[in-house]
Scaffold this motif. Sequence first.
Motif, PDB file in Angstrom:
ATOM      1  N   ALA A 300       0.823  -1.208   0.000  1.00  0.00           N
ATOM      2  CA  ALA A 300       0.000   0.000   0.000  1.00  0.00           C
ATOM      3  C   ALA A 300       0.854   1.254   0.000  1.00  0.00           C
ATOM      4  O   ALA A 300       2.001   1.252   0.458  1.00  0.00           O
ATOM      5  N   MET A 301       0.264   2.328  -0.521  1.00  0.00           N
ATOM      6  CA  MET A 301       0.867   3.656  -0.475  1.00  0.00           C
ATOM      7  C   MET A 301       0.019   4.543   0.438  1.00  0.00           C
ATOM      8  O   MET A 301      -1.128   4.209   0.754  1.00  0.00           O
ATOM      9  N   PRO A 302       0.568   5.677   0.876  1.00  0.00           N
ATOM     10  CA  PRO A 302      -0.113   6.467   1.901  1.00  0.00           C
ATOM     11  C   PRO A 302      -1.554   6.871   1.590  1.00  0.00           C
ATOM     12  O   PRO A 302      -2.370   6.952   2.500  1.00  0.00           O
ATOM     13  N   ASP A 303      -1.884   7.121   0.315  1.00  0.00           N
ATOM     14  CA  ASP A 303      -3.247   7.572   0.037  1.00  0.00           C
ATOM     15  C   ASP A 303      -4.147   6.452  -0.450  1.00  0.00           C
ATOM     16  O   ASP A 303      -5.268   6.699  -0.897  1.00  0.00           O
ATOM     17  N   ASP A 304      -3.681   5.196  -0.380  1.00  0.00           N
ATOM     18  CA  ASP A 304      -4.523   4.079  -0.792  1.00  0.00           C
ATOM     19  C   ASP A 304      -5.685   3.890   0.175  1.00  0.00           C
ATOM     20  O   ASP A 304      -5.544   4.093   1.397  1.00  0.00           O
ATOM     21  N   ALA A 305      -6.801   3.453  -0.378  1.00  0.00           N
ATOM     22  CA  ALA A 305      -7.990   3.235   0.460  1.00  0.00           C
ATOM     23  C   ALA A 305      -7.819   2.009   1.345  1.00  0.00           C
ATOM     24  O   ALA A 305      -8.362   1.947   2.455  1.00  0.00           O
ATOM     25  N   HIS A 306      -7.057   1.014   0.876  1.00  0.00           N
ATOM     26  CA  HIS A 306      -6.907  -0.237   1.630  1.00  0.00           C
ATOM     27  C   HIS A 306      -5.440  -0.513   1.926  1.00  0.00           C
ATOM     28  O   HIS A 306      -4.592  -0.414   1.045  1.00  0.00           O
ATOM     29  N   THR A 691      20.482   9.198  -4.618  1.00  0.00           N
ATOM     30  CA  THR A 691      20.510   7.745  -4.772  1.00  0.00           C
ATOM     31  C   THR A 691      19.271   7.110  -4.154  1.00  0.00           C
ATOM     32  O   THR A 691      18.992   7.311  -2.972  1.00  0.00           O
ATOM     33  N   ASN A 692      18.523   6.363  -4.978  1.00  0.00           N
ATOM     34  CA  ASN A 692      17.321   5.666  -4.501  1.00  0.00           C
ATOM     35  C   ASN A 692      16.452   6.582  -3.642  1.00  0.00           C
ATOM     36  O   ASN A 692      16.017   6.210  -2.555  1.00  0.00           O
ATOM     37  N   GLY A 693      16.212   7.778  -4.128  1.00  0.00           N
ATOM     38  CA  GLY A 693      15.522   8.786  -3.332  1.00  0.00           C
ATOM     39  C   GLY A 693      14.021   8.607  -3.268  1.00  0.00           C
ATOM     40  O   GLY A 693      13.375   8.229  -4.253  1.00  0.00           O
ATOM     41  N   ILE A 694      13.460   8.898  -2.099  1.00  0.00           N
ATOM     42  CA  ILE A 694      12.002   8.943  -1.941  1.00  0.00           C
ATOM     43  C   ILE A 694      11.554  10.297  -2.497  1.00  0.00           C
ATOM     44  O   ILE A 694      11.348  11.259  -1.748  1.00  0.00           O
ATOM     45  N   GLN A 695      11.415  10.392  -3.804  1.00  0.00           N
ATOM     46  CA  GLN A 695      11.209  11.693  -4.434  1.00  0.00           C
ATOM     47  C   GLN A 695       9.811  12.251  -4.202  1.00  0.00           C
ATOM     48  O   GLN A 695       9.564  13.435  -4.440  1.00  0.00           O
ATOM     49  N   ASP A 696       8.902  11.406  -3.734  1.00  0.00           N
ATOM     50  CA  ASP A 696       7.531  11.839  -3.447  1.00  0.00           C
ATOM     51  C   ASP A 696       6.994  10.980  -2.316  1.00  0.00           C
ATOM     52  O   ASP A 696       6.821   9.772  -2.468  1.00  0.00           O
ATOM     53  N   GLN A 697       6.721  11.592  -1.160  1.00  0.00           N
ATOM     54  CA  GLN A 697       6.257  10.821  -0.003  1.00  0.00           C
ATOM     55  C   GLN A 697       4.929  10.125  -0.279  1.00  0.00           C
ATOM     56  O   GLN A 697       4.603   9.116   0.349  1.00  0.00           O
ATOM     57  N   ALA A 700       5.520   6.599  -1.255  1.00  0.00           N
ATOM     58  CA  ALA A 700       6.306   5.765  -0.349  1.00  0.00           C
ATOM     59  C   ALA A 700       5.562   4.472  -0.044  1.00  0.00           C
ATOM     60  O   ALA A 700       4.394   4.478   0.327  1.00  0.00           O
ATOM     61  N   ALA A 701       6.222   3.372  -0.237  1.00  0.00           N
ATOM     62  CA  ALA A 701       5.644   2.068   0.070  1.00  0.00           C
ATOM     63  C   ALA A 701       6.689   1.264   0.828  1.00  0.00           C
ATOM     64  O   ALA A 701       7.863   1.314   0.496  1.00  0.00           O
ATOM     65  N   PRO A 702       6.278   0.548   1.886  1.00  0.00           N
ATOM     66  CA  PRO A 702       4.891   0.292   2.230  1.00  0.00           C
ATOM     67  C   PRO A 702       4.278   1.404   3.079  1.00  0.00           C
ATOM     68  O   PRO A 702       4.700   1.627   4.218  1.00  0.00           O
ATOM     69  N   ALA A 703       3.300   2.070   2.507  1.00  0.00           N
ATOM     70  CA  ALA A 703       2.449   3.033   3.215  1.00  0.00           C
ATOM     71  C   ALA A 703       3.213   4.017   4.069  1.00  0.00           C
ATOM     72  O   ALA A 703       2.943   4.208   5.242  1.00  0.00           O
ATOM     73  N   GLY A 739      18.557   1.523  -8.071  1.00  0.00           N
ATOM     74  CA  GLY A 739      18.571   0.082  -8.302  1.00  0.00           C
ATOM     75  C   GLY A 739      17.199  -0.354  -8.760  1.00  0.00           C
ATOM     76  O   GLY A 739      16.191  -0.021  -8.134  1.00  0.00           O
ATOM     77  N   GLU A 740      17.124  -1.115  -9.846  1.00  0.00           N
ATOM     78  CA  GLU A 740      15.821  -1.406 -10.444  1.00  0.00           C
ATOM     79  C   GLU A 740      14.940  -2.294  -9.568  1.00  0.00           C
ATOM     80  O   GLU A 740      13.733  -2.350  -9.766  1.00  0.00           O
ATOM     81  N   LEU A 741      15.509  -2.981  -8.584  1.00  0.00           N
ATOM     82  CA  LEU A 741      14.735  -3.874  -7.729  1.00  0.00           C
ATOM     83  C   LEU A 741      14.689  -3.366  -6.287  1.00  0.00           C
ATOM     84  O   LEU A 741      14.618  -4.152  -5.346  1.00  0.00           O
ATOM     85  N   ASP A 742      14.716  -2.068  -6.116  1.00  0.00           N
ATOM     86  CA  ASP A 742      14.733  -1.469  -4.779  1.00  0.00           C
ATOM     87  C   ASP A 742      13.404  -1.723  -4.067  1.00  0.00           C
ATOM     88  O   ASP A 742      12.358  -1.212  -4.470  1.00  0.00           O
ATOM     89  N   ALA A 743      13.448  -2.520  -3.004  1.00  0.00           N
ATOM     90  CA  ALA A 743      12.236  -2.832  -2.248  1.00  0.00           C
ATOM     91  C   ALA A 743      11.894  -1.761  -1.230  1.00  0.00           C
ATOM     92  O   ALA A 743      10.757  -1.689  -0.760  1.00  0.00           O
ATOM     93  N   ASN A 744      12.849  -0.926  -0.854  1.00  0.00           N
ATOM     94  CA  ASN A 744      12.587   0.128   0.132  1.00  0.00           C
ATOM     95  C   ASN A 744      11.974   1.358  -0.513  1.00  0.00           C
ATOM     96  O   ASN A 744      11.071   1.988   0.051  1.00  0.00           O
ATOM     97  N   VAL A 745      12.504   1.742  -1.672  1.00  0.00           N
ATOM     98  CA  VAL A 745      12.006   2.912  -2.406  1.00  0.00           C
ATOM     99  C   VAL A 745      11.825   2.486  -3.856  1.00  0.00           C
ATOM    100  O   VAL A 745      12.807   2.242  -4.558  1.00  0.00           O
ATOM    101  N   HIS A 746      10.603   2.398  -4.299  1.00  0.00           N
ATOM    102  CA  HIS A 746      10.328   1.885  -5.640  1.00  0.00           C
ATOM    103  C   HIS A 746      10.983   2.779  -6.700  1.00  0.00           C
ATOM    104  O   HIS A 746      10.990   4.006  -6.575  1.00  0.00           O
ATOM    105  N   PRO A 747      11.562   2.178  -7.753  1.00  0.00           N
ATOM    106  CA  PRO A 747      12.194   2.972  -8.816  1.00  0.00           C
ATOM    107  C   PRO A 747      11.261   3.997  -9.463  1.00  0.00           C
ATOM    108  O   PRO A 747      11.729   4.939 -10.100  1.00  0.00           O
ATOM    109  N   ALA A 748       9.967   3.814  -9.315  1.00  0.00           N
ATOM    110  CA  ALA A 748       9.020   4.782  -9.882  1.00  0.00           C
ATOM    111  C   ALA A 748       9.255   6.185  -9.330  1.00  0.00           C
ATOM    112  O   ALA A 748       8.981   7.178 -10.014  1.00  0.00           O
ATOM    113  N   HIS A 749       9.765   6.287  -8.105  1.00  0.00           N
ATOM    114  CA  HIS A 749      10.075   7.607  -7.545  1.00  0.00           C
ATOM    115  C   HIS A 749      11.020   8.368  -8.462  1.00  0.00           C
ATOM    116  O   HIS A 749      10.791   9.531  -8.805  1.00  0.00           O
ATOM    117  N   THR A 750      12.086   7.688  -8.849  1.00  0.00           N
ATOM    118  CA  THR A 750      13.078   8.334  -9.712  1.00  0.00           C
ATOM    119  C   THR A 750      12.504   8.604 -11.094  1.00  0.00           C
ATOM    120  O   THR A 750      12.723   9.679 -11.673  1.00  0.00           O
TER     121      THR A 750
END
Length: 813
Positions: A300-306, A691-697, A700-703, A739-750
Amino acid sequence: MRIKQKKENLDPKQKSIFLCPKMKSMQKKNYISLSTQNIIIVIVALSFAVSVAACVSDFQAPPQVTKEDYARAERFLGWNVSRYILNGEVTYEWIGESDRFWYLRQTDNGKEFVIVDAATAQRQPAFDHEKLAQALAQALGEDVDPKDLPFERFVFVDNERAIEVQVDTMRWHCVLGGMCREAEIRHIRRGDLVSPDGKWAAFNKGNDIWIRSMEDGAEKALTRDGEPYYGYGVATGWSQWKVRLFGSDELVAPVAIWSPDSKKLLTEKVDERDVLDLHYLQHVPEDGSVRPQLYSVRSAMPDDAHRPSVEVVVFDITRGKRTDIPLRGQSLIGSDRVWWDTDGGQVFILPQEKGEKTLRLLAIDSVTGAVKQLIEESGKTFVEAGALYWEKPDIRFLSSGEIIWYSERSNWGHLYLYDRKGKLSNQITSGNWKVREIVRVDEKKRRIYFTAGGRERGEDPYQLHLYVVNLDGSGLSLLTPEDADHEIRPNSFSPSGEYFVETYSRPDLPPVTLLRAHEGKIISTLEKADISALTAGGFQMPEPFSVLAADGKTKIYGNIFRPSTFDPKRIYPIIDVIYPGPASIVTNKTFMGALYGWVRPQCLAEIGFIVITIDGRGSPLRSKSFHDVSYNPLLYSGTPEDHIAGIRQLAKRYPYMDIDRVGIHGRSAGGYSSARAILAYPDFYKVAVSTNGIQDQLGAAPAGWHPASDGLYPGDKWDEQANASLAGNLKGKLLLAVGELDANVHPAHTMQLIDALIKATRDFDLLLLPNRTHFLDDESPYYIRKRWDYFVRHLLGAEPPAGYEVQGPDKVK
């Protein structure tokens, strides 16, 4: 007339002349005043000529960065520490219930295990290293060096007549003075969670939880109604993805906790049925296939309903009874926010509240399932259970039923004593300083040992000291008085509590490991770290410093790192290494942490920079008001304004620091801050590596990565904190590494920041690393070199050594 010449328009050679120390006055004025009257023209011309002539003698040519510079930088990569520092970190263990312990001592010739009797301070070899090496060599079928035995720890067995050691994947039983054989081990399987008495193992079978007798192997299902994404004791999809990434077997141990008497098992039924999938694409599958591999996990991400939610369940193994607890919420097992009491009668839980504005302590009857609230504390911002959010809460239950409770209600983190009904008895500690960790509670003498920072006048407030105080608040005593950071480990105290081992150091003071009596008296100096291999190759000690924050009144602290070849007559670019909190600080207060911690600032310093770390307002471990600056929204965490203010003060203090060439680097949350800095302050920061930045809170996943700011932004605040909103501001050089498989910060941020930069027609650089995760500093020597190269080219104005190969841990002997 006035002729104004801006330094920004100068090429590197012109700028190096302009910045020579003898022309600082011109640098400050930044222009040359001329008069139409000849005499003034002559005077100014002569003055200028003299200044230029003086400057020519100090001319600073463009720096040359060599392979030797990069090799010096490699000395400070974490896997090289043992090559350059001996006894910087001492491993030790107390032996059984005695006041004797062994420790591992490093020498120029290798290593040796030593036993110390704390009562007498006498020491002796733990065993005959030569005979043990011969026995292991015969068992392993290969040579074993007695000065470099292939293990770091051991356990005495058979009344200290034998030891057990782990060598690679095998465990060996070695009779001292005799032979070694494979140790007899219980039949523990991957994924087993063994009970404290060793009689039972809990494990997952599909989406259900089972137990198995360790005596006869008989298996029994505790549940049979588990289903996909709604199972018992199963890790969340995000956690399973991390397990898969790091190569562990997918049969992970169940998410559960045994009661101390081994009669009951607490677990969770995890509901992810309505949680959305998060997708990862592996472009270079490790099986050699050319078709990219898609992985999908529930996250989940912070604004997800579930979001994932859990139902708490207790199983009584002996009675075959199941008790459902009327609680729903986020998973807490594994986060140290759930624990049993000593007799297994109750379970205590600190539920995670959205926004962290309320902290509740709940007691659950493990037989009836009844839930009772013992303590509740609320506030306008963070209400935390300890000094650092991600560490074990500083809450303890005494056998009397009393509760030691941590609170920042006075603006400082302190301890309070409550009775068994949850009523406040008294405050234990007080003052303008912060309790950091409860180390030990002596219930018989009603004393508590704890670490704290900020109490000792004139010291860095982050430095840890050990104290003892009576539970009624009287008799506070400092046990470790040296002006340094004192490392107290969970196993520091002897079983009797009469002795403890500690190591003290500072960034500018190598470690010293001591044995002390419980009242603080030094019994023996066990080891002093040997850093001669560092100093032989040239080494500048880091320098702790303090400056004022951007508000002009709050003191903030950091470290300065200089190259081993430092020359105060030269002018150096500055790199700000950042991690913003609110859950951590970036400036390490120990010698080993400052040099070899995860941000590794000394590496960058070695290739020609002045590197700083600094902890601005909004980071933890100070007062609550200091920390609250980062409470919603996170874009203020670590306050870049504080970094800029601090760097400006340091540049005035040290003329060799070039305030016009400042770069910044950070990873994860620091990746957010480094990108934020160059976008929000483009005239100050000229080069950034994010590097592997959380470019948008919001993504951020998980939630959310810190619950205090998770989902609390009102409306457009989400847009304001996203770095993409500032993409059009980019002026300097920006490298985005992911890193394309970053589990802490999804590459979509970058990628989403890249999209904004493209739309704003801004130039940037991208380093995408296949099959790499969040920890590029540990996984990719190539990334390390590219980061160094980027700062050398764009901040130092030099060419890095071509084709240099950083030696990873797999290539270091």
